[in-house]
Design a protein around this motif. Sequence first.
Motif, PDB file in Angstrom:
ATOM      1  N   SER B  58       0.832  -1.203   0.000  1.00 26.97           N
ATOM      2  CA  SER B  58       0.000   0.000   0.000  1.00 26.97           C
ATOM      3  C   SER B  58       0.868   1.256   0.000  1.00 26.97           C
ATOM      4  O   SER B  58       2.072   1.202   0.261  1.00 26.97           O
ATOM      5  CB  SER B  58      -0.869   0.036   1.258  1.00 26.97           C
ATOM      6  N   LYS B  59       0.246   2.362  -0.268  1.00 23.72           N
ATOM      7  CA  LYS B  59       0.909   3.663  -0.216  1.00 23.72           C
ATOM      8  C   LYS B  59       1.494   3.902   1.176  1.00 23.72           C
ATOM      9  O   LYS B  59       2.642   4.347   1.312  1.00 23.72           O
ATOM     10  CB  LYS B  59      -0.125   4.742  -0.565  1.00 23.72           C
ATOM     11  N   GLY B  60       0.697   3.590   2.197  1.00 28.13           N
ATOM     12  CA  GLY B  60       1.175   3.800   3.571  1.00 28.13           C
ATOM     13  C   GLY B  60       2.462   3.031   3.846  1.00 28.13           C
ATOM     14  O   GLY B  60       3.371   3.526   4.495  1.00 28.13           O
ATOM     15  N   ALA B  61       2.544   1.808   3.324  1.00 32.45           N
ATOM     16  CA  ALA B  61       3.711   0.955   3.567  1.00 32.45           C
ATOM     17  C   ALA B  61       4.965   1.517   2.890  1.00 32.45           C
ATOM     18  O   ALA B  61       6.050   1.504   3.463  1.00 32.45           O
ATOM     19  CB  ALA B  61       3.428  -0.459   3.084  1.00 32.45           C
ATOM     20  N   VAL B  62       4.823   2.011   1.656  1.00 30.81           N
ATOM     21  CA  VAL B  62       5.978   2.613   0.971  1.00 30.81           C
ATOM     22  C   VAL B  62       6.470   3.811   1.757  1.00 30.81           C
ATOM     23  O   VAL B  62       7.675   3.980   1.975  1.00 30.81           O
ATOM     24  CB  VAL B  62       5.610   3.164  -0.431  1.00 30.81           C
ATOM     25  N   ILE B  63       5.538   4.654   2.162  1.00 36.83           N
ATOM     26  CA  ILE B  63       5.927   5.902   2.815  1.00 36.83           C
ATOM     27  C   ILE B  63       6.568   5.595   4.166  1.00 36.83           C
ATOM     28  O   ILE B  63       7.578   6.204   4.544  1.00 36.83           O
ATOM     29  CB  ILE B  63       4.707   6.842   2.919  1.00 36.83           C
ATOM     30  N   PHE B  64       6.014   4.621   4.868  1.00 40.08           N
ATOM     31  CA  PHE B  64       6.621   4.242   6.145  1.00 40.08           C
ATOM     32  C   PHE B  64       8.066   3.788   5.932  1.00 40.08           C
ATOM     33  O   PHE B  64       8.975   4.215   6.642  1.00 40.08           O
ATOM     34  CB  PHE B  64       5.811   3.137   6.815  1.00 40.08           C
ATOM     35  N   ASP B  65       8.269   2.937   4.937  1.00 37.86           N
ATOM     36  CA  ASP B  65       9.629   2.455   4.664  1.00 37.86           C
ATOM     37  C   ASP B  65      10.565   3.590   4.254  1.00 37.86           C
ATOM     38  O   ASP B  65      11.761   3.546   4.545  1.00 37.86           O
ATOM     39  CB  ASP B  65       9.608   1.389   3.557  1.00 37.86           C
ATOM     40  N   SER B  66      10.015   4.602   3.586  1.00 37.95           N
ATOM     41  CA  SER B  66      10.872   5.713   3.167  1.00 37.95           C
ATOM     42  C   SER B  66      11.378   6.484   4.392  1.00 37.95           C
ATOM     43  O   SER B  66      12.482   7.014   4.388  1.00 37.95           O
ATOM     44  CB  SER B  66      10.140   6.629   2.190  1.00 37.95           C
ATOM     45  N   PHE B  67      10.583   6.513   5.446  1.00 43.83           N
ATOM     46  CA  PHE B  67      11.023   7.156   6.683  1.00 43.83           C
ATOM     47  C   PHE B  67      12.012   6.275   7.428  1.00 43.83           C
ATOM     48  O   PHE B  67      12.990   6.749   7.988  1.00 43.83           O
ATOM     49  CB  PHE B  67       9.836   7.467   7.588  1.00 43.83           C
ATOM     50  N   LEU B  68      11.720   4.990   7.403  1.00 40.40           N
ATOM     51  CA  LEU B  68      12.597   4.036   8.080  1.00 40.40           C
ATOM     52  C   LEU B  68      13.996   4.112   7.466  1.00 40.40           C
ATOM     53  O   LEU B  68      15.007   4.087   8.176  1.00 40.40           O
ATOM     54  CB  LEU B  68      12.013   2.635   7.922  1.00 40.40           C
ATOM     55  N   ALA B  69      14.050   4.235   6.134  1.00 39.01           N
ATOM     56  CA  ALA B  69      15.341   4.310   5.444  1.00 39.01           C
ATOM     57  C   ALA B  69      16.140   5.511   5.947  1.00 39.01           C
ATOM     58  O   ALA B  69      17.360   5.453   6.082  1.00 39.01           O
ATOM     59  CB  ALA B  69      15.122   4.419   3.935  1.00 39.01           C
ATOM     60  N   LEU B  70      15.454   6.610   6.230  1.00 42.67           N
ATOM     61  CA  LEU B  70      16.110   7.803   6.782  1.00 42.67           C
ATOM     62  C   LEU B  70      16.783   7.497   8.108  1.00 42.67           C
ATOM     63  O   LEU B  70      17.931   7.836   8.333  1.00 42.67           O
ATOM     64  CB  LEU B  70      15.068   8.889   7.042  1.00 42.67           C
ATOM     65  N   SER B  71      16.000   6.878   9.008  1.00 38.50           N
ATOM     66  CA  SER B  71      16.515   6.723  10.368  1.00 38.50           C
ATOM     67  C   SER B  71      17.558   5.614  10.445  1.00 38.50           C
ATOM     68  O   SER B  71      18.356   5.573  11.370  1.00 38.50           O
ATOM     69  CB  SER B  71      15.382   6.460  11.353  1.00 38.50           C
ATOM     70  N   GLU B  72      17.564   4.712   9.441  1.00 37.11           N
ATOM     71  CA  GLU B  72      18.569   3.651   9.473  1.00 37.11           C
ATOM     72  C   GLU B  72      19.978   4.214   9.307  1.00 37.11           C
ATOM     73  O   GLU B  72      20.943   3.630   9.777  1.00 37.11           O
ATOM     74  CB  GLU B  72      18.283   2.603   8.383  1.00 37.11           C
TER      75      GLU B  72
END
Lengths: 197, 197
Positions: B58-72
């Motif tokens: 879903s859109k929500g899942a992509v966007i969540f992962d895009s934030f996760l990539a930042l904090s990693e």
Amino acid sequence: MSQPRKPNPARRSERSRQAVLDAARDLVSELGYAKVSIEAIAARAGVGKQTIYRWWPSKGAVIFDSFLALSESEEGMSLPDTGDLEADLKIVMRATVAEFADPAFEAPIRALNTEIIGDPALAAQYREKLAGPVDEAKKERLRSAQRAGQLAADADLDLVLEVLYAPLYQRWLHRSGPLTPQYADALVEITLRAFAP
Amino acid sequence: MSQPRKPNPARRSERSRQAVLDAARDLVSELGYAKVSIEAIAARAGVGKQTIYRWWPSKGAVIFDSFLALSESEEGMSLPDTGDLEADLKIVMRATVAEFADPAFEAPIRALNTEIIGDPALAAQYREKLAGPVDEAKKERLRSAQRAGQLAADADLDLVLEVLYAPLYQRWLHRSGPLTPQYADALVEITLRAFAP
């Protein structure tokens, strides 16, 4: 011979308005904000879509007014003042925590909060018409405590209310911890310690 | 004779994945969550819609992962520890307040928060993968302060973090007051007073 009863447009109009507000609130509680449409509100209220658009510009505006109608019945609200600030605040905070832990109560408030985050104009309206008057009642109680020497005389009352309520608000919004009477008590104790005279 | 270079599917796949995450984050910042679509992310990333649906539901899942990539990229984060808890926390809180006051930074975080409110599963994922590790780093600093006698040894560290951060979070979310260095300092001072040994 009895007079034929004349229709009263003002009264009928007020009945329709009230039906729309009730329908909006019920549907948000049942379905969540995203799934509620103007069409569904109109159908539930038994009015035409145009009736809704005559009074409100958007779904958000109807729903906001439906919450405002709720709080207007609490007009002249004030907090208990037994002279014991800690006891009074614990009563209020335990009641607040219980409301937020109640699915029936929290669903529409969650919907409203979702709208407020993305809509600065609605957020301003919320502060002016809903949160503002309630905060003023709380501050009245805090001022009484300041006069009684139970709270620092120079305490920033906006900050006091934030420290008291914001942790609960965040925990509820993120579902990040239990909402219990013990938690309510802990917030009161921490806040009074932070702003002790 | 040189070997013809063979395409490397794994590397190309990782490049596409990264392009999708960058596009998702950029579009949320530019347009706000509601206006971003899977189609727009695909177009910006230069991949097909099916490529996105292969990896994310879903859109929500992509966007969540895009934030996760930042904090990693902040892996192994820790708070400054000069031995002076108040000074260290003021540095951290002033930086946090500045981020939330910055439109470019706050837009995607606001979008993520809107999603979290309405989606308990996403909220749980957010806590586990994003907020949890960051909170653990903060608690490590608080434990050091407890050992140094600068914070009550029996303080509930979850509650300490809530009192420190939740007022800022609520003020930012509701746009209900100024986000200033003075506000950051006040939150630190109040929290240390509330949880003094």
